[in-house]
Design an enzyme around this catalytic site. Structure first.
Site, PDB file in Angstrom:
ATOM      1  N   GLY A 219    -123.592 100.884  -8.435  1.00 46.40           N
ATOM      2  CA  GLY A 219    -124.089 102.033  -7.657  1.00 46.40           C
ATOM      3  C   GLY A 219    -124.793 101.803  -6.374  1.00 46.40           C
ATOM      4  O   GLY A 219    -125.431 103.057  -5.863  1.00 46.40           O
TER       5      GLY A 219
ATOM      6  N   SER B  81    -124.193  95.293  -6.530  1.00 41.84           N
ATOM      7  CA  SER B  81    -122.444  95.171  -6.213  1.00 41.84           C
ATOM      8  C   SER B  81    -122.687  97.126  -6.766  1.00 41.84           C
ATOM      9  O   SER B  81    -123.042  98.207  -7.439  1.00 41.84           O
ATOM     10  CB  SER B  81    -122.204  95.136  -7.415  1.00 41.84           C
ATOM     11  OG  SER B  81    -122.795  96.065  -8.381  1.00 41.84           O
ATOM     12  N   LYS B  82    -121.653  96.945  -5.787  1.00 42.95           N
ATOM     13  CA  LYS B  82    -121.141  98.805  -6.041  1.00 42.95           C
ATOM     14  C   LYS B  82    -121.009  98.939  -7.592  1.00 42.95           C
ATOM     15  O   LYS B  82    -121.310 100.294  -8.144  1.00 42.95           O
ATOM     16  CB  LYS B  82    -119.457  98.588  -5.939  1.00 42.95           C
ATOM     17  CG  LYS B  82    -118.902  99.729  -3.837  1.00 42.95           C
ATOM     18  CD  LYS B  82    -117.644  99.502  -3.815  1.00 42.95           C
ATOM     19  CE  LYS B  82    -116.834  98.677  -3.259  1.00 42.95           C
ATOM     20  NZ  LYS B  82    -115.389  99.035  -2.351  1.00 42.95           N
ATOM     21  N   ARG B  83    -120.678  98.759  -8.255  1.00 35.88           N
ATOM     22  CA  ARG B  83    -120.582  99.288 -10.367  1.00 35.88           C
ATOM     23  C   ARG B  83    -121.212  99.191 -10.031  1.00 35.88           C
ATOM     24  O   ARG B  83    -122.180 100.320 -11.422  1.00 35.88           O
ATOM     25  CB  ARG B  83    -119.802  97.586 -10.826  1.00 35.88           C
ATOM     26  CG  ARG B  83    -118.476  97.879 -11.082  1.00 35.88           C
ATOM     27  CD  ARG B  83    -118.062  97.022 -11.722  1.00 35.88           C
ATOM     28  NE  ARG B  83    -118.317  97.213 -13.018  1.00 35.88           N
ATOM     29  CZ  ARG B  83    -118.706  95.524 -13.517  1.00 35.88           C
ATOM     30  NH1 ARG B  83    -118.236  94.608 -12.718  1.00 35.88           N
ATOM     31  NH2 ARG B  83    -119.181  95.425 -14.472  1.00 35.88           N
TER      32      ARG B  83
END
Ligand code: GLU
Length: 487
Positions: A259, A255-257
């Site tokens: 990184g 996920s983008k979260r």
């Protein structure tokens, strides 16, 4: 056999992440391996999720990755329009949906939000599931027509029987059979007139003669409903390949979260497009041998989709960095220099031969931004501790280093030729004279001119770049430092 035709069918909702890129790449490789066509279709039927500029990102990414499409919104191949909102205007989806209504495979539904909200939800495996209760299936033809004539808002739903089973085939997962009672009467045409993705993908893949569909396995649970649509129309379904999840090092969904970057983010971090593409190809696919480095052409030649694996793939940035380093090592020097120059110029303001420095770092870095750490000392010797002169293997101490530096200083001041070879000969001469080991002399010199434990070149290579004046000044400064610290 018909010509292999694959499609990458992104929804323009943002950046192109690793998972999307992998689907696109496998579609591209399947088509090109078979001498077929790779098509781009923009799936923009979900107007609420549309993100301005996302289509441009898709074009840019495919181009940078070298995955050129044979057909798409910008390249007519006779199967257009290639954007679903434009296809909708041709009436294609509504017409096909009406055909299903005629066949009893779909029906108009006029339920308003209030009624839909009153349908009870069930919790299955922790997820809330609402199955439409077929309320409008019982409406008579006249009633439906009267509602339509009165302009009542409607959707068209797929009619899935409560009994029996549906089976579809996936190349990786084999035959999958589900109970029809578990399948919701999904919406095919929404109240705004747009088709759902679920419906449009079937109509488009068929009418655009797509032979192989590669997508994430989040679509696996919808696939039986798609299969029912193919069967209802009497169409042959394409070969399905649902790809396993890509996880991070902790086996969590990327996920983008956490990184995890998009293709463009990775390029910004200094990764080469070829290396990223190569790495992504191996996230779920492997060749017969254990080979890891592939150009795109080699992937096209060797890609056999039967070798795609069912187990989740781990996105390992350390591995990607290693691979990127291999690409940099193998790269033609002039090309490398062009790319490395801005990074060198950012750090080095003095007039050194940047080509020589680039040549030194080429085999030592994994991504271009690593350059900074390797070359910062050319600009100025960083603060360092005299204990760095102590090296067990070289048998050096700060004291022995001071002695060597002091003895060598006049010789280096006298020396005219500051080429690597001449300097190396000078130091070897001294080593021989004294009966020392090489490292006993090289280590202190290298430390004195760089102030660093690790450098991209040996003592004399560094001095060649630094030149006489700077090298001598640095050795003088090192002598002063040691003298003041050793009292
Ligand atoms: N538009 C869908 C997506 O972006 C495509 C899925 C598919 O390839 O069928 O996820």
């Amino acid at each position: 056999m018909s010509k292999v035709r694959t499609r990458y069918a992104p929804s323009p909702t943002g950046k192109m992440h690793v998972g999307n890129l992998r689907s696109a790449l496998y579609e591209f490789l399947i088509a090109k391996h078979a001498g077929g066509d790779f098509m781009l279709r923009i799936e923009d039927t979900d107007q609420e999720r549309y993100v301005e500029g996302a289509t441009e990102i898709i074009y840019r990414t495919l181009e940078k990755a070298g995955m050129f499409h044979d057909e798409g919104p910008d390249k007519d191949g006779g199967f257009g329009p290639y954007v679903q909102s434009e296809r909708m205007k041709t009436g294609i989806y509504l017409n096909y949906a009406k055909e299903l209504v005629e066949k009893g495979e779909a029906y108009y539904c006029f339920c308003d939000r209030k009624r839909l909200e009153s349908i009870k939800t069930e919790v299955v495996e922790g997820k809330e599931i609402t199955m439409y209760d077929k309320h409008c299936l019982s409406l008579g033809k006249e009633e439906v027509e009267a509602n339509l004539a009165a302009g009542k808002s409607y959707v068209i739903r797929q009619n899935i029987p409560n009994e029996g089973v549906t089976t579809f085939h996936d190349e990786l997962y084999g035959d999958i059979t589900v109970e029809n009672a578990e399948l919701d009467d999904m919406i095919l045409i929404k109240s705004d007139g747009y088709p759902t993705y679920n419906f449009a993908n079937v109509v488009d893949d068929h009418t655009m003669h797509i032979t192989h569909v590669v997508r994430g396995n989040e679509y696996l649970s919808s696939a039986p409903k798609y299969q029912r649509l193919y069967d209802a129309f009497g169409w042959e379904s394409p070969v399905y390949i649902h790809l396993p999840l890509i996880t991070d090092e902790n086996h969590k969904k990327l996920s983008k979260r956490s990184g995890h970057a998009s293709f463009e983010d990775l390029l910004e971090q200094g990764f080469l497009p070829e290396a990223v593409v190569n790495y992504i190809a191996l996230l779920g696919w492997s060749p017969e041998d254990n080979r890891e480095i592939f150009t795109l052409e080699e992937l096209v030649r060797d890609f056999d989709y039967h070798r795609i694996s069912k187990s989740p793939a781990v996105f390992d940035i350390v591995k990607l960095k290693w691979m990127n380093g291999e690409y940099l090592k193998a790269m033609d020097f002039d090309q490398f220099y062009e790319m490395a120059k801005p990074y060198l110029e950012e750090i080095i303001k003095k007039e050194y031969d940047l080509k020589k420095i680039a040549n030194m770092v080429k085999t030592r870095i994994e991504v271009l931004p690593d350059i900074a750490d390797h070359v910062d000392f050319f600009e100025a010797v960083p603060e360092y501790d005299s204990s760095m002169y102590a090296h067990k293997k070289m048998k050096t101490t700060p004291e022995s280093s001071l002695e060597v530096l002091k003895e060598l200083l006049p010789r280096l001041e006298e020396q005219g030729d500051y080429s690597n070879d001449a300097l190396y000969a000078l130091l070897c001469e001294y080593v021989k004279e004294k009966g020392y080991k090489n490292g006993y002399v090289m280590w202190p010199i290298r430390t004195a001119v760089s102030g660093k434990q690790m450098t991209p070149g040996g003592a004399t290579e560094l001095m060649e770049v630094l030149g006489k004046e700077e090298s001598v000044a640095r050795i003088q400064a090192a002598i002063e430092k040691l003298e003041s610290e050793l009292v």
